[in-house]
Design a protein around this motif. Structure first.
Motif, mmCIF file in Angstrom:
data_model
loop_
_atom_site.group_PDB
_atom_site.id
_atom_site.type_symbol
_atom_site.label_atom_id
_atom_site.label_comp_id
_atom_site.label_asym_id
_atom_site.label_seq_id
_atom_site.Cartn_x
_atom_site.Cartn_y
_atom_site.Cartn_z
ATOM 1 N N THR A 20 3.772 11.289 1.394
ATOM 2 C CA THR A 20 3.621 10.014 2.090
ATOM 3 C C THR A 20 2.130 9.745 2.309
ATOM 4 N N SER A 21 1.714 8.515 1.997
ATOM 5 C CA SER A 21 0.302 8.155 2.125
ATOM 6 C C SER A 21 0.149 6.855 2.900
ATOM 7 N N LEU A 22 -1.024 6.701 3.502
ATOM 8 C CA LEU A 22 -1.374 5.505 4.256
ATOM 9 C C LEU A 22 -2.511 4.798 3.537
ATOM 10 N N LEU A 23 -2.353 3.480 3.370
ATOM 11 C CA LEU A 23 -3.388 2.655 2.760
ATOM 12 C C LEU A 23 -3.612 1.435 3.638
ATOM 13 N N ARG A 24 -4.770 0.779 3.450
ATOM 14 C CA ARG A 24 -5.107 -0.392 4.269
ATOM 15 C C ARG A 24 -5.681 -1.476 3.352
ATOM 16 N N ALA A 25 -5.236 -2.703 3.606
ATOM 17 C CA ALA A 25 -5.778 -3.857 2.885
ATOM 18 C C ALA A 25 -7.040 -4.334 3.585
ATOM 19 N N GLN A 26 -7.850 -5.107 2.885
ATOM 20 C CA GLN A 26 -9.052 -5.671 3.502
ATOM 21 C C GLN A 26 -8.697 -6.528 4.702
ATOM 22 N N SER A 27 -7.516 -7.109 4.692
ATOM 23 C CA SER A 27 -7.051 -7.935 5.807
ATOM 24 C C SER A 27 -6.716 -7.097 7.042
ATOM 25 N N GLY A 28 -6.655 -5.777 6.877
ATOM 26 C CA GLY A 28 -6.291 -4.885 7.968
ATOM 27 C C GLY A 28 -4.829 -4.444 7.914
ATOM 28 N N ARG A 29 -4.042 -5.087 7.083
ATOM 29 C CA ARG A 29 -2.620 -4.755 6.947
ATOM 30 C C ARG A 29 -2.467 -3.320 6.442
ATOM 31 N N LEU A 30 -1.551 -2.561 7.052
ATOM 32 C CA LEU A 30 -1.314 -1.170 6.652
ATOM 33 C C LEU A 30 -0.124 -1.077 5.697
ATOM 34 N N TYR A 31 -0.204 -0.088 4.838
ATOM 35 C CA TYR A 31 0.843 0.186 3.862
ATOM 36 C C TYR A 31 1.158 1.676 3.891
ATOM 37 N N VAL A 32 2.444 1.999 3.918
ATOM 38 C CA VAL A 32 2.880 3.395 3.825
ATOM 39 C C VAL A 32 3.588 3.548 2.490
ATOM 40 N N VAL A 33 3.155 4.545 1.737
ATOM 41 C CA VAL A 33 3.748 4.823 0.427
ATOM 42 C C VAL A 33 4.550 6.107 0.521
ATOM 43 N N GLY A 34 5.817 6.025 0.129
ATOM 44 C CA GLY A 34 6.673 7.200 0.029
ATOM 45 C C GLY A 34 6.862 7.542 -1.437
ATOM 46 N N LYS A 35 6.622 8.800 -1.780
ATOM 47 C CA LYS A 35 6.762 9.242 -3.172
ATOM 48 C C LYS A 35 8.046 10.047 -3.330
ATOM 49 N N GLY A 36 8.667 9.882 -4.488
ATOM 50 C CA GLY A 36 9.882 10.631 -4.768
ATOM 51 C C GLY A 36 10.365 10.388 -6.185
ATOM 52 N N THR A 37 11.621 10.705 -6.413
ATOM 53 C CA THR A 37 12.205 10.509 -7.736
ATOM 54 C C THR A 37 13.225 9.389 -7.667
#
Length: 189
Positions: A108-125
């Motif tokens: 699981t990773s956390l990313l951020r847009a320039q707008s400040g919006r957060l994104y959580v990425v879940g990895k799997g199959t």
């Protein structure tokens, strides 16, 4: 009384199976092809023949599949998922410049847009997409600071597809199911 498989023999057998699985393209084949491949490994004197010295006949196939080929497939999935350029993929999916912040855990990773919006990425199959979704949701629940002014992070799933049995209809079904709750998906592999 069964003999215990020595570590050196186990390592040699695993190496042979991985080598043959790579040559065969095991991770990208369908179940029918992979079943035939496993039959060949069981019949192979260097693999199944050696394993029969330590396991009864019916357990040789189980050992090859459960102890070796399942680990092989997991390793291939991890390689695919770890090679992804998450900011580039999310930037393309969401149409805004997104950068990596941190790994929350191994899948699981956390990313951020320039707008400040957060994104959580879940990895799997693709076969266990629900687990990737649960990991992303758990990350959000376990880190209340990810909620900003009552807005939760967007969730995107990165799903490894290495099995030849997966169809476009399968992907469309998963996409429709998770887009119904506002989650995006990226299929890779």
């Amino acid at each position: 009384m069964a003999k215990i498989l020595p570590k050196a023999v186990e390592k040699r057998i695993k190496g042979l199976i991985y080598e043959r699985a790579d040559a065969f393209g095991y991770a990208c084949r369908n179940r029918t092809d992979n079943s035939i491949f496993m039959d060949e490994l069981v019949s192979d004197p260097e693999i199944g023949g050696i394993l029969r010295e330590y396991y009864p006949g019916e357990r040789v196939r189980t050992y090859i599949k459960d102890a070796v080929l399942n680990a092989y497939t997991k390793q291939k999935n991890k390689q695919i998922l770890n090679a992804l350029d998450l900011p580039k993929i999310l930037t393309r999916l969401y149409g805004e410049d997104i950068s990596f912040v941190q790994n929350i855990d191994t899948d699981t990773s956390l990313l951020r847009a320039q707008s400040g919006r957060l994104y959580v990425v879940g990895k799997g199959t693709i076969l266990k997409w629900e687990t990737a979704l649960r990991r992303a949701l758990d990350a959000i629940a376990n880190h209340p600071n990810l909620q900003q002014d009552g807005v939760y992070p967007r969730i995107c799933l990165m799903l490894a597809v290495i099995n030849g049995d997966v169809t476009e209809a399968d992907k469309d079904h998963i996409r429709a199911a998770i887009e119904a709750i506002g989650v995006r998906v990226y299929f890779c592999g």
